[in-house]
Design a protein around this motif. Sequence first.
Motif, PDB file in Angstrom:
ATOM      1  N   SER A 122      21.538  13.992  20.586  1.00  0.00           N
ATOM      2  CA  SER A 122      21.725  13.035  21.627  1.00  0.00           C
ATOM      3  C   SER A 122      20.928  13.504  22.978  1.00  0.00           C
ATOM      4  O   SER A 122      20.982  12.564  23.870  1.00  0.00           O
ATOM      5  CB  SER A 122      22.968  12.916  21.735  1.00  0.00           C
ATOM      6  OG  SER A 122      23.647  14.021  22.303  1.00  0.00           O
ATOM      7  N   GLY A 123      20.346  14.489  22.923  1.00  0.00           N
ATOM      8  CA  GLY A 123      19.342  14.759  23.944  1.00  0.00           C
ATOM      9  C   GLY A 123      20.133  15.931  24.962  1.00  0.00           C
ATOM     10  O   GLY A 123      19.589  15.946  26.147  1.00  0.00           O
ATOM     11  N   LYS A 124      21.097  16.661  24.461  1.00  0.00           N
ATOM     12  CA  LYS A 124      21.594  17.477  25.330  1.00  0.00           C
ATOM     13  C   LYS A 124      20.809  18.488  26.021  1.00  0.00           C
ATOM     14  O   LYS A 124      20.857  18.822  27.078  1.00  0.00           O
ATOM     15  CB  LYS A 124      22.925  18.257  24.510  1.00  0.00           C
ATOM     16  CG  LYS A 124      23.893  17.244  24.222  1.00  0.00           C
ATOM     17  CD  LYS A 124      25.247  17.987  23.793  1.00  0.00           C
ATOM     18  CE  LYS A 124      25.092  18.625  22.404  1.00  0.00           C
ATOM     19  NZ  LYS A 124      24.178  18.059  21.399  1.00  0.00           N
ATOM     20  N   SER A 125      20.092  19.240  25.126  1.00  0.00           N
ATOM     21  CA  SER A 125      19.156  20.435  25.623  1.00  0.00           C
ATOM     22  C   SER A 125      18.241  19.941  26.754  1.00  0.00           C
ATOM     23  O   SER A 125      18.005  20.396  27.627  1.00  0.00           O
ATOM     24  CB  SER A 125      18.571  20.907  24.242  1.00  0.00           C
ATOM     25  OG  SER A 125      19.546  21.657  23.608  1.00  0.00           O
ATOM     26  N   THR A 126      17.750  18.665  26.337  1.00  0.00           N
ATOM     27  CA  THR A 126      16.400  18.014  27.366  1.00  0.00           C
ATOM     28  C   THR A 126      17.147  17.789  28.628  1.00  0.00           C
ATOM     29  O   THR A 126      16.912  18.061  29.632  1.00  0.00           O
ATOM     30  CB  THR A 126      15.987  16.722  26.791  1.00  0.00           C
ATOM     31  OG1 THR A 126      15.415  17.033  25.615  1.00  0.00           O
ATOM     32  CG2 THR A 126      15.163  16.149  27.702  1.00  0.00           C
ATOM     33  N   LEU A 127      18.411  17.303  28.528  1.00  0.00           N
ATOM     34  CA  LEU A 127      19.131  16.745  29.863  1.00  0.00           C
ATOM     35  C   LEU A 127      19.416  18.212  30.616  1.00  0.00           C
ATOM     36  O   LEU A 127      19.170  18.298  31.701  1.00  0.00           O
ATOM     37  CB  LEU A 127      20.660  16.421  29.477  1.00  0.00           C
ATOM     38  CG  LEU A 127      21.404  15.919  30.898  1.00  0.00           C
ATOM     39  CD1 LEU A 127      20.752  15.313  31.955  1.00  0.00           C
ATOM     40  CD2 LEU A 127      22.918  15.140  30.301  1.00  0.00           C
ATOM     41  N   ILE A 128      19.878  19.217  29.774  1.00  0.00           N
ATOM     42  CA  ILE A 128      20.122  20.510  30.689  1.00  0.00           C
ATOM     43  C   ILE A 128      18.846  21.074  31.223  1.00  0.00           C
ATOM     44  O   ILE A 128      18.818  21.611  32.301  1.00  0.00           O
ATOM     45  CB  ILE A 128      20.724  21.449  29.493  1.00  0.00           C
ATOM     46  CG1 ILE A 128      22.089  21.284  29.181  1.00  0.00           C
ATOM     47  CG2 ILE A 128      20.689  22.939  30.057  1.00  0.00           C
ATOM     48  CD1 ILE A 128      22.511  21.965  27.831  1.00  0.00           C
TER      49      ILE A 128
END
Length: 273
Positions: A122-128
């Motif tokens: 869902s894009g968690k690492s990119t958001l972090i």
Amino acid sequence: MAKAKREATEKIKLVDVIIELVDARIPESSRNPVISEIIGQKPTILVLNKADLADSQATQAWLNYYKSQGQRAVAIDAQHNKGIRGLQQEIQDVMQPYFQKQQEKGIKERPIRLMILGIPNSGKSTLINRFVGKNQAQTGNKPGVTKAQRWLKIGKSFELLDTPGILWPKFEDPEVGKKLAVTGAIKDSLLHMDDLALYLLEHLKANEAETLKNRYRLSEADLENLSTVDLLLKITQQMGLRDDYDQASERIIHDFRSHRLGSATLDTPYEAL
């Protein structure tokens, strides 16, 4: 997944605000009911990520719906660093009453402790990484990249607990499973790509016909007269793959995920139902 759920449940007492991250193309289908159980009454911001890949009008309709239900919600495009400041401001707004009371007691303001929860890919690492400003978390266009929990400092304002994605063990609604599969939340190796391609083509025929025509050099008659199965056969031929329907199906799914089929939302906003 059971371990990830247990660890998240144990650590939730340590955080102030939960960021529930969903895919803007399937905002409701990508909301894991297990995550809702973990969150309980903890203040939560629903974040519709990958908004650049979703239909903008549908995204706004979903935001309006969630806010009408008393759920704070924002849309972002973490990949291109859009909407991050708005999300940070939303977090500050959530915590303002708490810090106001602490200030009245003479207690100094501290960093806001956050936890991001969401399904895989869902894009968690990119958001972090956008939060932190450098590559602190592993990223990848496949589910299951984040393997463990860790605390990350985000300037002086935030501390963030990174957690693995949590996918529910069984889908009550097969439609939800198809949507998760099409958007890449489930490993492709577990799927029949031709079934997914047929499901996606059905949606695109009804909602993105012009894009479908232009991408695969189809005629109006093709869309009006061909069944979805025959349409897949026609697209396979247009790709020069003769009868390799599996490879054609993979290409169609890849085209959708990489935005070559335009912006599309697979979940119909409730107000349009």
